[in-house]
Design a protein around this motif. Structure first.
Motif, PDB file in Angstrom:
ATOM      1  N   ALA A  12       4.475  -0.603   1.051  1.00 47.61           N
ATOM      2  CA  ALA A  12       5.564  -0.879   0.104  1.00 47.61           C
ATOM      3  C   ALA A  12       6.896  -0.972   0.851  1.00 47.61           C
ATOM      4  O   ALA A  12       7.702  -1.885   0.614  1.00 47.61           O
ATOM      5  CB  ALA A  12       5.618   0.210  -0.961  1.00 47.61           C
ATOM      6  N   THR A  13       7.107  -0.035   1.744  1.00 50.19           N
ATOM      7  CA  THR A  13       8.334  -0.042   2.550  1.00 50.19           C
ATOM      8  C   THR A  13       8.436  -1.334   3.329  1.00 50.19           C
ATOM      9  O   THR A  13       9.499  -1.964   3.415  1.00 50.19           O
ATOM     10  CB  THR A  13       8.307   1.128   3.552  1.00 50.19           C
ATOM     11  N   LEU A  14       7.280  -1.712   3.865  1.00 45.64           N
ATOM     12  CA  LEU A  14       7.230  -2.909   4.690  1.00 45.64           C
ATOM     13  C   LEU A  14       7.641  -4.124   3.879  1.00 45.64           C
ATOM     14  O   LEU A  14       8.444  -4.951   4.324  1.00 45.64           O
ATOM     15  CB  LEU A  14       5.787  -3.080   5.177  1.00 45.64           C
ATOM     16  N   GLN A  15       7.092  -4.198   2.649  1.00 47.35           N
ATOM     17  CA  GLN A  15       7.377  -5.347   1.799  1.00 47.35           C
ATOM     18  C   GLN A  15       8.863  -5.373   1.463  1.00 47.35           C
ATOM     19  O   GLN A  15       9.496  -6.428   1.470  1.00 47.35           O
ATOM     20  CB  GLN A  15       6.516  -5.274   0.524  1.00 47.35           C
ATOM     21  N   ARG A  16       9.443  -4.166   1.206  1.00 49.88           N
ATOM     22  CA  ARG A  16      10.853  -4.116   0.848  1.00 49.88           C
ATOM     23  C   ARG A  16      11.695  -4.604   2.032  1.00 49.88           C
ATOM     24  O   ARG A  16      12.626  -5.387   1.864  1.00 49.88           O
ATOM     25  CB  ARG A  16      11.246  -2.683   0.467  1.00 49.88           C
ATOM     26  N   LEU A  17      11.304  -4.180   3.212  1.00 56.23           N
ATOM     27  CA  LEU A  17      12.022  -4.611   4.410  1.00 56.23           C
ATOM     28  C   LEU A  17      11.929  -6.121   4.587  1.00 56.23           C
ATOM     29  O   LEU A  17      12.893  -6.793   4.922  1.00 56.23           O
ATOM     30  CB  LEU A  17      11.445  -3.914   5.647  1.00 56.23           C
ATOM     31  N   ARG A  18      10.728  -6.645   4.321  1.00 54.62           N
ATOM     32  CA  ARG A  18      10.534  -8.089   4.450  1.00 54.62           C
ATOM     33  C   ARG A  18      11.442  -8.830   3.494  1.00 54.62           C
ATOM     34  O   ARG A  18      12.069  -9.834   3.864  1.00 54.62           O
ATOM     35  CB  ARG A  18       9.078  -8.451   4.121  1.00 54.62           C
ATOM     36  N   ASP A  19      11.512  -8.344   2.249  1.00 49.36           N
ATOM     37  CA  ASP A  19      12.352  -8.995   1.237  1.00 49.36           C
ATOM     38  C   ASP A  19      13.810  -8.966   1.669  1.00 49.36           C
ATOM     39  O   ASP A  19      14.542  -9.946   1.527  1.00 49.36           O
ATOM     40  CB  ASP A  19      12.177  -8.315  -0.120  1.00 49.36           C
ATOM     41  N   GLN A  20      14.214  -7.787   2.186  1.00 45.71           N
ATOM     42  CA  GLN A  20      15.595  -7.659   2.662  1.00 45.71           C
ATOM     43  C   GLN A  20      15.881  -8.676   3.752  1.00 45.71           C
ATOM     44  O   GLN A  20      16.900  -9.360   3.755  1.00 45.71           O
ATOM     45  CB  GLN A  20      15.820  -6.255   3.238  1.00 45.71           C
ATOM     46  N   PRO A  77       5.013   2.365   8.870  1.00 43.53           N
ATOM     47  CA  PRO A  77       5.545   2.573   7.524  1.00 43.53           C
ATOM     48  C   PRO A  77       4.526   2.165   6.457  1.00 43.53           C
ATOM     49  O   PRO A  77       3.621   1.383   6.736  1.00 43.53           O
ATOM     50  CB  PRO A  77       6.766   1.653   7.476  1.00 43.53           C
ATOM     51  N   ALA A  78       4.709   2.677   5.260  1.00 43.63           N
ATOM     52  CA  ALA A  78       3.805   2.359   4.160  1.00 43.63           C
ATOM     53  C   ALA A  78       3.975   0.884   3.794  1.00 43.63           C
ATOM     54  O   ALA A  78       5.052   0.318   3.995  1.00 43.63           O
ATOM     55  CB  ALA A  78       4.127   3.244   2.952  1.00 43.63           C
TER      56      ALA A  78
END
Lengths: 254, 477
Positions: free
Chosen positions: A5-13, A2-3
């Protein structure tokens, strides 16, 4: 993959979902390999992590994995305490090899001890001193010294000295303790280079227990010394065996 | 026979009596000497070794007089004023000096005279011996002019003028010599003739930094010992402070009433004069002793000595200048060393050699100095080419390879057979050429079917006697 940004969003979630009371990301470190990080979450920097060699023949892999965790976890200096038995079984740490692993050997203090008691005492002293980033302790075999209390003392010392405690055990069965995470590690076949040459160091790492998340998860990880990071093997995806989250810690005892 | 390189030629710098007897002399080229005496034995000149020997002799001969100095290039000068009667007079003293020299394996030339310069000239250029009282001038007049240790061209000039001995010079007016050879020439002559006097500057070892307590009442408890020790430490640290030094070694001697003496030492990573830290180290050391202090009927004397003194630079005294973390690490090293011993707390140091087992040295952390060598460069995009852990000595394995000089196809180690799936090599490493019985080693990085990685080598060539042997030298994670 995944890109970012997606990764970071997943991490935050994931961080939002994490149970209360667990260490936040500032006080944790990541493995550097996305699938494993998603599965494990940040590892406590001021905590105790146990690495069990899947069999006593895998002691050097457990040491290598522990050393990599130490490099990820904290800035130098580093103290590595070894039981004499562990030294005679797999040889003494070798300067050129340490250097090639990504460590400056001058940042390392080696301590040789005769017994498990001495290992735990020296490790605790080093953790509490506040002088080191991480302390590796390589023990060999079972014994009365490896009690619940011993693990608890190490965890407290790590907290007090703001250092990462990495307990590496070979020839021993994983059992419940105060550790934040517990791993079982063995060597994995490497991705061959040209002319069938062995490639980068590779581990099969099984997460046996995690205090703040479901245990279980098995990954093939390679160690990239330039990036000082675990990476996915180029050929396959990191996660080789899907493992259900409800598996009990200690089931995969070697 | 010693030789040294001088202007591109090997020349003799010193010769033993046998060599001198057959007509060899210092200054000759080695080739000439060989031509005359083919069986001569030549050894390279080692000035540093000479210096060490001379320093050792300085200490050894200090027993005859505390006033002792080096007398370049290879002599010692003792001021024995008031010492001779201890050795049965001057003749007895000289005899004892010669005996000691013979015991040390030295060939000595000795002379005893009223002034140091006369003695030196007599020992180096004259017959030596003891000059009777008031006879200095007469004896020195017989010496050749070389005793003045002039430059070759000056000596040549004097010889051309027909002046052979110091007596010839002494008979002539001094002013003419001063005009020709410089103003200090007459003074030098007078010194050797014993007409002027110059004292020597003795080399004296610095007194040790120590503190001593003789106790009126013997003590037995650990607390009492620690209390006295802390007093001694305060005293020693004050002594260090006046010298602007710190010590890296502290030795406590404990004297028991019955004459038994126990010595206990602690070392530190950095020179220190922090009494509290050293006291803590001593407490750890005392607690960790294999044979605890046995007071018996009590200790009646304690002595503390500081060793390995080093100047503490001024900026180090500003505590905050060095990071608190480095200080804490040194303190940790000291505590662990005191408890586990210096051989247990180690630093990893590179050594400049290509032999794998010698390229890495584990040295006690308290003695570690800045590394002299560097680790080999990491090759980018390559896996580690050296194992994380090394066996010393290498462990023998039984291996089978498909090609006689190829990597092993499988090998048996610790009763387990490993199938080799990946291999890289050979990396050929020759033993250092000056070692005997050396064998070439061909190293392979191999991986077995389970993914375990090994560093194997074959010692010797295929078809050689004895047969090549395989070893595992290290393990990769």
């Amino acid at each position: 993959m995944p890109a970012p940004a997606t990764l970071q969003r997943l991490r935050d979630q994931l961080a939002a979902l994490a149970p209360r009371g667990c260490v936040d990301v500032e006080d944790g470190f990541r493995l550097g390999m996305a699938p494993a990080d998603l599965g494990v979450g940040p590892l406590a920097r001021k905590g105790l992590h146990e690495v069990f060699a899947a069999s006593s023949a895998q002691a050097v892999s457990a040491n290598g994995f522990g050393l990599s965790l130490a490099l990820r976890a904290a800035p130098p200096p580093l103290v590595w305490v070894l039981e004499d038995r562990a030294l005679s079984e797999v040889g003494a740490p070798y300067g050129a090899g340490l250097h090639e692993w990504g460590l400056e050997p001058s940042d390392l203090v080696l301590v040789r001890v005769r017994s498990a008691q001495a290992l735990l005492a020296a490790g605790e002293e080093a953790l509490k001193s506040g002088a080191v980033g991480a302390v590796l302790m390589s023990g060999w075999g079972e014994g009365r010294a490896w009690s619940l209390t011993a693990g608890r003392r190490l965890a407290l010392a790590a907290e007090a000295g703001a250092a990462t405690a990495l307990l590496i055990r070979s020839g021993a069965k994983p059992r419940p303790s105060a550790a934040d995470t517990r791993w079982s590690v063995e060597a994995a076949p490497s991705a061959a280079l040209e002319a069938r040459a062995p490639g980068r160091p590779a581990f099969r790492a099984v997460l046996l227990r995690s205090r703040k998340g479901p245990a279980g998860g098995e990954w093939i990880m390679e160690w990239d010394r330039e990036a000082r990071s675990f990476v996915e093997p180029a050929a396959a995806s990191g996660r080789v065996v899907p493992v259900s989250g409800d598996r009990q810690a200690g089931v995969r005892a070697a | 026979m010693l030789v040294d390189k001088d202007k591109g030629a090997l020349r003799l710098t010193a010769a033993d009596p046998e060599a001198l007897a057959v007509g060899l002399h210092p200054g000759m080229t080695l080739a000439d000497a060989r031509a005359r005496t083919p069986q001569l034995e030549a050894v390279p000149h080692d000035p540093a070794g000479d210096e060490v020997l001379l320093r050792r002799a300085l200490i050894a001969f200090g027993r005859f007089s505390p006033m002792i100095a080096l007398c370049r290039p290879h002599g010692l000068m003792l001021d024995v004023t008031g010492c001779a009667h201890l050795f049965d007079g001057e003749a007895g003293l000289v005899r004892r000096v010669r005996e000691l020299a013979a015991q040390m394996g030295l060939q000595a030339r000795t002379a005893l005279a009223r002034t140091p310069q006369t003695a030196r000239a007599l020992a180096r250029f004259g017959p030596g011996g003891v000059v009777p009282e008031g006879e200095d001038r007469r004896v020195a007049r017989a010496l050749p002019i070389s005793a003045l240790e002039l430059k070759p061209e000056e000596a040549q000039a004097l010889r051309r003028a027909g002046l052979i001995t110091l007596g010839d010079l002494d008979d002539r007016p001094r002013a003419a010599f001063a005009a020709r050879f410089g103003r200090d020439f007459p003074h030098r002559l007078d010194l050797i003739l014993g007409q002027a006097d110059a004292r020597i500057t003795p080399v004296r070892p610095a007194p040790p930094v120590m503190a001593d307590r003789v106790l009126a009442e013997p003590i037995q408890t650990d607390e009492a010992v620690e209390a006295v020790l802390s007093d001694l430490l305060a005293e020693v640290m004050a002594g260090l402070e006046t010298r602007r030094c710190g010590a890296r070694l502290f030795v406590l001697s404990v004297f028991r009433v019955d004459g038994h003496v126990r010595r206990i030492g602690v070392g530190t990573a950095r020179p220190t004069r922090d009494a509290r830290a050293v006291l803590r180290l001593f407490k750890e050391r005392l607690a960790a002793l294999a044979h605890p202090l046995d007071p018996g009927f009590g200790f009646d004397q304690l002595r503390l000595q500081a060793g390995r003194l080093q100047t503490i630079p001024a900026e180090q005294e500003a505590f905050e200048a060095r990071s608190a973390r480095t200080e804490a690490l040194d303190a940790l090293i000291d505590r662990l060393t005191a408890r586990l011993g210096p051989e247990a707390v180690l630093k990893v140091e590179p050594v400049d050699t290509h032999l794998p087992e010698r390229a890495c040295r584990l040295t006690p952390a308290v003695q570690a100095a800045a590394a002299q060598a560097a680790w080999p460069e990491r090759e980018p995009e390559q896996p580690p080419l050296r194992p994380l852990q090394l066996f010393d000595p290498p462990q023998p394995v039984e291996a089978i390879s498909l090609a006689p000089d190829g990597p092993p196809a499988r090998f048996r180690w610790r009763r387990i057979t490993h199938q080799v799936t990946r291999a890289e090599g050979p990396e050929r490493i020759e033993d250092e050429w000056w070692r005997k019985g050396r064998r070439v080693r061909d190293y392979y990085r191999v991986e077995d079917a389970e993914g375990r990685r090994f560093w194997l080598f074959r010692a010797g060539h295929f078809g050689e006697e004895p047969e090549p042997r395989w070893y595992v030298h290290g393990l990769f994670p």
